[in-house]
Design a protein around this motif. Structure first.
Motif, PDB file in Angstrom:
ATOM      1  N   UNK A   1       0.826  -1.035   0.040  1.00 17.00           N
ATOM      2  CA  UNK A   1      -0.049   0.089  -0.118  1.00 17.00           C
ATOM      3  C   UNK A   1       0.797   1.207  -0.208  1.00 17.00           C
ATOM      4  N   UNK A   2       1.772   1.196   0.964  1.00 20.36           N
ATOM      5  CA  UNK A   2       2.672   2.331   0.901  1.00 20.36           C
ATOM      6  C   UNK A   2       3.655   2.587  -0.314  1.00 20.36           C
ATOM      7  N   UNK A   3       4.028   1.635  -0.905  1.00 19.32           N
ATOM      8  CA  UNK A   3       4.634   1.777  -2.360  1.00 19.32           C
ATOM      9  C   UNK A   3       3.711   2.266  -3.408  1.00 19.32           C
TER      10      UNK A   3
ATOM     11  N   UNK B   1      13.103 -11.049   1.447  1.00 17.85           N
ATOM     12  CA  UNK B   1      13.624 -11.100   0.184  1.00 17.85           C
ATOM     13  C   UNK B   1      12.557 -10.367  -0.738  1.00 17.85           C
ATOM     14  N   UNK B   2      13.132 -10.015  -1.837  1.00 14.46           N
ATOM     15  CA  UNK B   2      12.388  -9.286  -2.998  1.00 14.46           C
ATOM     16  C   UNK B   2      10.896  -9.871  -3.317  1.00 14.46           C
ATOM     17  N   UNK B   3      10.866 -11.262  -2.978  1.00 10.25           N
ATOM     18  CA  UNK B   3       9.718 -12.192  -3.218  1.00 10.25           C
ATOM     19  C   UNK B   3       8.719 -11.807  -2.209  1.00 10.25           C
ATOM     20  N   UNK B   4       9.015 -11.602  -1.053  1.00 10.48           N
ATOM     21  CA  UNK B   4       8.144 -11.189  -0.011  1.00 10.48           C
ATOM     22  C   UNK B   4       7.717  -9.829  -0.191  1.00 10.48           C
ATOM     23  N   UNK B   5       8.546  -8.861  -0.251  1.00 10.01           N
ATOM     24  CA  UNK B   5       8.435  -7.429  -0.574  1.00 10.01           C
ATOM     25  C   UNK B   5       8.757  -6.903  -1.896  1.00 10.01           C
ATOM     26  N   UNK B   6       7.688  -7.365  -3.191  1.00 14.59           N
ATOM     27  CA  UNK B   6       8.085  -6.954  -4.318  1.00 14.59           C
ATOM     28  C   UNK B   6       8.006  -5.557  -4.595  1.00 14.59           C
ATOM     29  N   UNK B   7       7.471  -4.689  -3.987  1.00 14.83           N
ATOM     30  CA  UNK B   7       7.374  -3.403  -4.306  1.00 14.83           C
ATOM     31  C   UNK B   7       8.267  -2.344  -3.491  1.00 14.83           C
ATOM     32  N   UNK B   8       8.948  -2.913  -2.633  1.00 11.12           N
ATOM     33  CA  UNK B   8      10.080  -2.418  -1.566  1.00 11.12           C
ATOM     34  C   UNK B   8      11.031  -1.645  -2.520  1.00 11.12           C
ATOM     35  N   UNK B   9      11.539  -0.733  -2.094  1.00  9.34           N
ATOM     36  CA  UNK B   9      12.882  -0.023  -2.794  1.00  9.34           C
ATOM     37  C   UNK B   9      14.244  -0.690  -2.179  1.00  9.34           C
ATOM     38  N   UNK B  10      13.883  -0.871  -0.932  1.00  4.05           N
ATOM     39  CA  UNK B  10      15.228  -1.626  -0.196  1.00  4.05           C
ATOM     40  C   UNK B  10      14.665  -2.759   0.697  1.00  4.05           C
ATOM     41  N   UNK B  11      15.320  -3.960   0.632  1.00  4.30           N
ATOM     42  CA  UNK B  11      14.785  -5.009   1.358  1.00  4.30           C
ATOM     43  C   UNK B  11      16.370  -5.412   2.166  1.00  4.30           C
TER      44      UNK B  11
END
Length: 337
Positions: A131-133, A147-157
């Motif tokens: 939602x934030x992204x 990892x990026x699979x858990x947080x696909x829209x995060x800029x940094x993981x």
């Protein structure tokens, strides 16, 4: 000049710095300012660009610092006749420079995109990151094995919780949504940063327990009291997505809410005077050129003050007749510290 300022503006925003942009919108000769002259003012009081010299420069810096603090634009008029009229978005000042003339300046706050640091990989943490992204926040996710699979829209993981690499917490919101996985340790780490907003997803019972734990740590009671727990607006949320919506709504409101000000003489509160003084003292070049008027807090150019008074071996500079008169009535009151 405009392209150079645009480049500097982008650099400052990429560094996560809050700032203000000032532009001359009207002027009457004689004065050194020209319509469309522009400048960037940082929270340190540093001014990049040109909007005029002498008292104009000092007044704009003072008002720009307040604009950054309140998140509210302001129009400033500096003229020989001055005036008493002022509102939250308008200030009238006396032109104390010998050159005279009139200058009108609009000052606007400019902030980098806000950042949300989501700690944990619970369902609420994942929903909040998405939602934030989508709402154009920069999202950083921190959690064990993240990892990026858990947080696909995060800029940094990051696969561990560590704030040491973050040096600027301007407009940064930390939400701990670990929900049972190292809660105490992660909330303590979050509160140990300088972030103004730290939220913790929990029940009221768990919130009370965590604050009891924090009381035994190396944190002030004031800092612990700032913890938002339970976090988010009470919208009777049940599902993870609904909880995430309530948290994001609270954060958006906090980011967009203008701060109020309590002003006194010449539109300056005690807090604002200290803010300007701190900014000047941290900038050697600025400190050499300007003196903080002890009455109203306006930085006065030492080269062109309206009045100068010797007090206990120190030269005290003033921007207008009113400040000089107020000072002479009780100088000790204004020279404390």
């Amino acid at each position: 000049m405009f392209s150079e300022l645009a480049i500097k503006l982008q650099e400052y925003l990429e560094q996560g710095l809050n700032l203000a942009v000032a532009q001359v919108i009207d002027r009457e000769a004689p004065c050194s300012s020209k319509v469309t002259d522009k400048a960037i003012i940082l929270e340190t009081g540093e001014l990049v660009g040109w909007i005029g010299g002498g008292c104009v420069r000092g007044i704009v810096i003072k008002e720009a610092l307040e604009v950054i603090k309140t998140k509210r634009y302001r129009k400033v008029r500096i003229s020989p006749e001055g005036g008493e009229s002022s509102t939250n978005n308008f200030k009238n000042y006396i032109m104390s420079c010998q050159s005279g003339g009139t200058v009108e300046v609009i000052i606007e706050p400019v902030f980098p995109l806000p950042e949300i640091i989501v700690v944990g990989k619970s369902n609420i943490a994942r929903k909040l990151a998405i939602l934030a992204a989508s709402a154009d926040f920069k999202v950083t996710a921190m959690a064990k094995d993240a990892d990026q699979h858990i947080f696909p829209l995060a800029a940094v993981v990051s696969d561990h919780v560590d704030f040491s690499g973050i040096h600027n917490f301007n407009n940064t919101y930390i939400v701990v949504a670990t929900q049972g996985e190292d809660d105490e340790e992660n909330v303590f780490k979050a509160l140990s940063t300088s972030a103004d907003y730290v939220g913790y997803v929990s029940s009221k019972k768990k919130s009370k327990q965590i604050k009891g734990y924090l009381a035994g740590k190396d944190l002030s009671s004031e800092r612990i009291a700032l913890l938002k727990s339970p976090v988010g607006f009470d919208i009777n949320a049940k599902l993870a997505g609904e909880v995430a919506i309530s948290i994001l709504a609270e954060i958006v409101k906090d980011f967009r809410t203008e701060q109020t000000e309590d002003t006194s003489c010449c539109g300056s509160s005690k807090e604002q005077k200290e803010q300007v003084k701190k900014a000047v003292e941290s900038n050697d070049k600025f400190s050499e050129e300007y003196y903080i008027n002890p009455v109203c807090g306006v930085p006065v150019s030492k080269k062109s003050p309206k009045h100068v008074i010797e007090y206990q071996g120190e030269s005290v500079y003033f921007c207008c007749d009113g400040c000089k008169v107020s000072f002479e009535k009780n100088p000790a009151q204004y020279m404390k510290g």
